[in-house]
Write a protein that holds these residues in place. Structure first.
Motif, PDB file in Angstrom:
ATOM      1  N   LEU A 164       8.293   2.185   3.957  1.00 25.36           N
ATOM      2  CA  LEU A 164       6.959   2.757   3.732  1.00 25.36           C
ATOM      3  C   LEU A 164       6.069   1.829   2.918  1.00 25.36           C
ATOM      4  O   LEU A 164       4.861   1.759   3.135  1.00 25.36           O
ATOM      5  CB  LEU A 164       7.090   4.087   2.983  1.00 25.36           C
ATOM      6  CG  LEU A 164       7.625   5.265   3.762  1.00 25.36           C
ATOM      7  CD1 LEU A 164       8.180   6.302   2.822  1.00 25.36           C
ATOM      8  CD2 LEU A 164       6.525   5.859   4.585  1.00 25.36           C
ATOM      9  N   TRP A 165       6.682   1.119   1.978  1.00 22.23           N
ATOM     10  CA  TRP A 165       5.897   0.276   1.068  1.00 22.23           C
ATOM     11  C   TRP A 165       5.279  -0.910   1.800  1.00 22.23           C
ATOM     12  O   TRP A 165       4.177  -1.333   1.456  1.00 22.23           O
ATOM     13  CB  TRP A 165       6.774  -0.180  -0.088  1.00 22.23           C
ATOM     14  CG  TRP A 165       7.286   0.994  -0.866  1.00 22.23           C
ATOM     15  CD1 TRP A 165       8.527   1.558  -0.781  1.00 22.23           C
ATOM     16  CD2 TRP A 165       6.548   1.786  -1.782  1.00 22.23           C
ATOM     17  NE1 TRP A 165       8.611   2.643  -1.605  1.00 22.23           N
ATOM     18  CE2 TRP A 165       7.405   2.815  -2.244  1.00 22.23           C
ATOM     19  CE3 TRP A 165       5.248   1.730  -2.268  1.00 22.23           C
ATOM     20  CZ2 TRP A 165       7.001   3.766  -3.155  1.00 22.23           C
ATOM     21  CZ3 TRP A 165       4.849   2.686  -3.190  1.00 22.23           C
ATOM     22  CH2 TRP A 165       5.718   3.685  -3.621  1.00 22.23           C
ATOM     23  N   GLN A 166       5.970  -1.446   2.792  1.00 23.23           N
ATOM     24  CA  GLN A 166       5.391  -2.550   3.563  1.00 23.23           C
ATOM     25  C   GLN A 166       4.211  -2.063   4.397  1.00 23.23           C
ATOM     26  O   GLN A 166       3.173  -2.719   4.462  1.00 23.23           O
ATOM     27  CB  GLN A 166       6.447  -3.175   4.469  1.00 23.23           C
ATOM     28  CG  GLN A 166       5.915  -4.378   5.227  1.00 23.23           C
ATOM     29  CD  GLN A 166       6.978  -5.025   6.092  1.00 23.23           C
ATOM     30  OE1 GLN A 166       8.147  -4.678   6.003  1.00 23.23           O
ATOM     31  NE2 GLN A 166       6.561  -5.957   6.907  1.00 23.23           N
ATOM     32  N   LEU A 216      -1.648  -1.690   5.296  1.00 25.04           N
ATOM     33  CA  LEU A 216      -2.825  -0.842   5.486  1.00 25.04           C
ATOM     34  C   LEU A 216      -3.826  -1.032   4.354  1.00 25.04           C
ATOM     35  O   LEU A 216      -5.042  -1.038   4.594  1.00 25.04           O
ATOM     36  CB  LEU A 216      -2.408   0.628   5.593  1.00 25.04           C
ATOM     37  CG  LEU A 216      -1.597   1.017   6.820  1.00 25.04           C
ATOM     38  CD1 LEU A 216      -1.239   2.484   6.791  1.00 25.04           C
ATOM     39  CD2 LEU A 216      -2.329   0.674   8.105  1.00 25.04           C
ATOM     40  N   ARG A 217      -3.336  -1.217   3.128  1.00 24.70           N
ATOM     41  CA  ARG A 217      -4.238  -1.448   1.995  1.00 24.70           C
ATOM     42  C   ARG A 217      -5.007  -2.745   2.183  1.00 24.70           C
ATOM     43  O   ARG A 217      -6.220  -2.810   1.960  1.00 24.70           O
ATOM     44  CB  ARG A 217      -3.452  -1.482   0.683  1.00 24.70           C
ATOM     45  CG  ARG A 217      -4.364  -1.572  -0.542  1.00 24.70           C
ATOM     46  CD  ARG A 217      -3.674  -1.371  -1.873  1.00 24.70           C
ATOM     47  NE  ARG A 217      -2.235  -1.454  -1.899  1.00 24.70           N
ATOM     48  CZ  ARG A 217      -1.538  -2.568  -2.126  1.00 24.70           C
ATOM     49  NH1 ARG A 217      -2.153  -3.704  -2.324  1.00 24.70           N
ATOM     50  NH2 ARG A 217      -0.216  -2.537  -2.161  1.00 24.70           N
ATOM     51  N   ARG A 231      -1.393   5.970  -1.784  1.00 24.82           N
ATOM     52  CA  ARG A 231      -0.263   6.686  -2.359  1.00 24.82           C
ATOM     53  C   ARG A 231       0.809   6.815  -1.289  1.00 24.82           C
ATOM     54  O   ARG A 231       0.508   7.079  -0.127  1.00 24.82           O
ATOM     55  CB  ARG A 231      -0.715   8.070  -2.817  1.00 24.82           C
ATOM     56  CG  ARG A 231       0.399   8.904  -3.384  1.00 24.82           C
ATOM     57  CD  ARG A 231      -0.085  10.234  -3.908  1.00 24.82           C
ATOM     58  NE  ARG A 231      -0.693  11.008  -2.846  1.00 24.82           N
ATOM     59  CZ  ARG A 231      -1.650  11.901  -3.012  1.00 24.82           C
ATOM     60  NH1 ARG A 231      -2.134  12.109  -4.212  1.00 24.82           N
ATOM     61  NH2 ARG A 231      -2.139  12.579  -2.008  1.00 24.82           N
ATOM     62  N   VAL A 232       2.046   6.621  -1.669  1.00 25.11           N
ATOM     63  CA  VAL A 232       3.178   6.733  -0.750  1.00 25.11           C
ATOM     64  C   VAL A 232       3.999   7.953  -1.152  1.00 25.11           C
ATOM     65  O   VAL A 232       4.372   8.088  -2.314  1.00 25.11           O
ATOM     66  CB  VAL A 232       4.046   5.458  -0.778  1.00 25.11           C
ATOM     67  CG1 VAL A 232       5.291   5.641   0.068  1.00 25.11           C
ATOM     68  CG2 VAL A 232       3.246   4.267  -0.302  1.00 25.11           C
ATOM     69  N   ASN A 233       4.282   8.821  -0.195  1.00 20.85           N
ATOM     70  CA  ASN A 233       5.134   9.974  -0.435  1.00 20.85           C
ATOM     71  C   ASN A 233       6.433   9.744   0.331  1.00 20.85           C
ATOM     72  O   ASN A 233       6.491   9.890   1.548  1.00 20.85           O
ATOM     73  CB  ASN A 233       4.438  11.256   0.036  1.00 20.85           C
ATOM     74  CG  ASN A 233       5.172  12.494  -0.383  1.00 20.85           C
ATOM     75  OD1 ASN A 233       6.363  12.459  -0.679  1.00 20.85           O
ATOM     76  ND2 ASN A 233       4.457  13.608  -0.405  1.00 20.85           N
ATOM     77  N   GLU A 234       7.459   9.353  -0.392  1.00 19.50           N
ATOM     78  CA  GLU A 234       8.729   9.020   0.251  1.00 19.50           C
ATOM     79  C   GLU A 234       9.444  10.244   0.802  1.00 19.50           C
ATOM     80  O   GLU A 234      10.152  10.153   1.795  1.00 19.50           O
ATOM     81  CB  GLU A 234       9.643   8.299  -0.739  1.00 19.50           C
ATOM     82  CG  GLU A 234       9.173   6.907  -1.067  1.00 19.50           C
ATOM     83  CD  GLU A 234      10.086   6.219  -2.049  1.00 19.50           C
ATOM     84  OE1 GLU A 234      10.712   5.221  -1.654  1.00 19.50           O
ATOM     85  OE2 GLU A 234      10.173   6.688  -3.195  1.00 19.50           O
ATOM     86  N   MET A 235       9.289  11.377   0.164  1.00 20.10           N
ATOM     87  CA  MET A 235       9.981  12.584   0.619  1.00 20.10           C
ATOM     88  C   MET A 235       9.475  13.045   1.982  1.00 20.10           C
ATOM     89  O   MET A 235      10.250  13.443   2.840  1.00 20.10           O
ATOM     90  CB  MET A 235       9.811  13.709  -0.402  1.00 20.10           C
ATOM     91  CG  MET A 235      10.503  13.434  -1.709  1.00 20.10           C
ATOM     92  SD  MET A 235      12.277  13.245  -1.547  1.00 20.10           S
ATOM     93  CE  MET A 235      12.746  14.889  -1.130  1.00 20.10           C
ATOM     94  N   SER A 236       8.166  13.025   2.186  1.00 20.01           N
ATOM     95  CA  SER A 236       7.607  13.474   3.463  1.00 20.01           C
ATOM     96  C   SER A 236       7.304  12.317   4.411  1.00 20.01           C
ATOM     97  O   SER A 236       6.757  12.542   5.486  1.00 20.01           O
ATOM     98  CB  SER A 236       6.337  14.289   3.224  1.00 20.01           C
ATOM     99  OG  SER A 236       5.364  13.487   2.597  1.00 20.01           O
ATOM    100  N   ARG A 237       7.638  11.078   4.005  1.00 24.81           N
ATOM    101  CA  ARG A 237       7.431   9.867   4.825  1.00 24.81           C
ATOM    102  C   ARG A 237       5.966   9.731   5.252  1.00 24.81           C
ATOM    103  O   ARG A 237       5.651   9.598   6.422  1.00 24.81           O
ATOM    104  CB  ARG A 237       8.348   9.883   6.040  1.00 24.81           C
ATOM    105  CG  ARG A 237       9.802   9.904   5.696  1.00 24.81           C
ATOM    106  CD  ARG A 237      10.677   9.869   6.911  1.00 24.81           C
ATOM    107  NE  ARG A 237      10.033  10.389   8.090  1.00 24.81           N
ATOM    108  CZ  ARG A 237      10.622  11.109   9.023  1.00 24.81           C
ATOM    109  NH1 ARG A 237      11.869  11.396   8.908  1.00 24.81           N
ATOM    110  NH2 ARG A 237       9.973  11.539  10.071  1.00 24.81           N
ATOM    111  N   GLN A 238       5.069   9.770   4.255  1.00 24.83           N
ATOM    112  CA  GLN A 238       3.640   9.683   4.522  1.00 24.83           C
ATOM    113  C   GLN A 238       3.000   8.624   3.644  1.00 24.83           C
ATOM    114  O   GLN A 238       3.464   8.350   2.545  1.00 24.83           O
ATOM    115  CB  GLN A 238       2.945  11.016   4.249  1.00 24.83           C
ATOM    116  CG  GLN A 238       3.376  12.135   5.147  1.00 24.83           C
ATOM    117  CD  GLN A 238       2.659  13.434   4.820  1.00 24.83           C
ATOM    118  OE1 GLN A 238       1.795  13.477   3.949  1.00 24.83           O
ATOM    119  NE2 GLN A 238       3.013  14.486   5.521  1.00 24.83           N
TER     120      GLN A 238
END
Length: 174
Positions: free
Chosen positions: A124-126, A131-132, A147-154
């Motif tokens: 997700l971070w890549q 995108l940023r 903002r990255v939400n790892e739990m919901s993969r968003q």
């Protein structure tokens, strides 16, 4: 005094009766009759009219889109196949209707806009950093809040960048 109370009591009973008729509660409906009084019903398994009903019902399985070189709406099928997914550091899966899961969420009476990329698998971070950089390049070098939400993969990006992100993901083959 007693006459007024009796009058109000009669009015309340009358309004209760009107309410019962108006809203047709079980008290005003006809009682159930014996089965012999109801007409005979024939149940047909395959009537010829059933084809008209079937076309209105939702499909159980969404069909694969027809393969064409170009679609009138501008929609593009994904180029990334299942064999390429293992080689990618992240993957954005399409929705069940074969659309890219990039959404715009507006809050605070439309003043706050948030672009959301869903169904992200892998790093997700890549994806967030790519995108940023894309959005900051579009904004002329101004800093973009993400903002990255790892739990919901968003991945959430502050602002309305739905079209830019969709085109970017299409160009990468998602």
């Amino acid at each position: 005094m007693a006459l007024t109370q009796k009058f109000l009591h009669n009015i309340s009973i009358q309004s209760w009766k009107v309410a019962m008729v108006r809203y047709s509660s079980f008290l005003t409906s006809k009682p159930v009759q014996p089965l012999e009084k109801y007409p005979e019903i024939e149940i047909v398994k395959n009537p010829p009219e059933w084809k008209y009903v079937e076309r209105v019902l939702p499909k159980l399985v969404i069909p694969k889109p027809l393969e064409r070189t170009e679609y009138p709406s501008g929609w593009k099928p994904p180029k990334v196949g299942s064999h390429n997914i293992d080689q990618l550091s992240y993957y954005v899966a399409r929705t069940k209707n074969y659309m890219l899961p990039v959404y715009l969420k507006t809050t605070h009476r439309g003043q706050r806009r948030l672009t959301i990329v869903r169904h992200v698998q892998g790093n997700l971070w890549q994806l967030e950093s790519e995108l940023r950089q894309l959005v900051e390049k579009e904004r002329g070098g101004k800093v973009c809040v993400t903002r990255v939400n790892e739990m919901s993969r968003q991945v959430h990006i502050h602002g309305d960048y739905v079209d830019i992100i969709r085109e970017y993901l299409k160009s990468k083959g998602y």
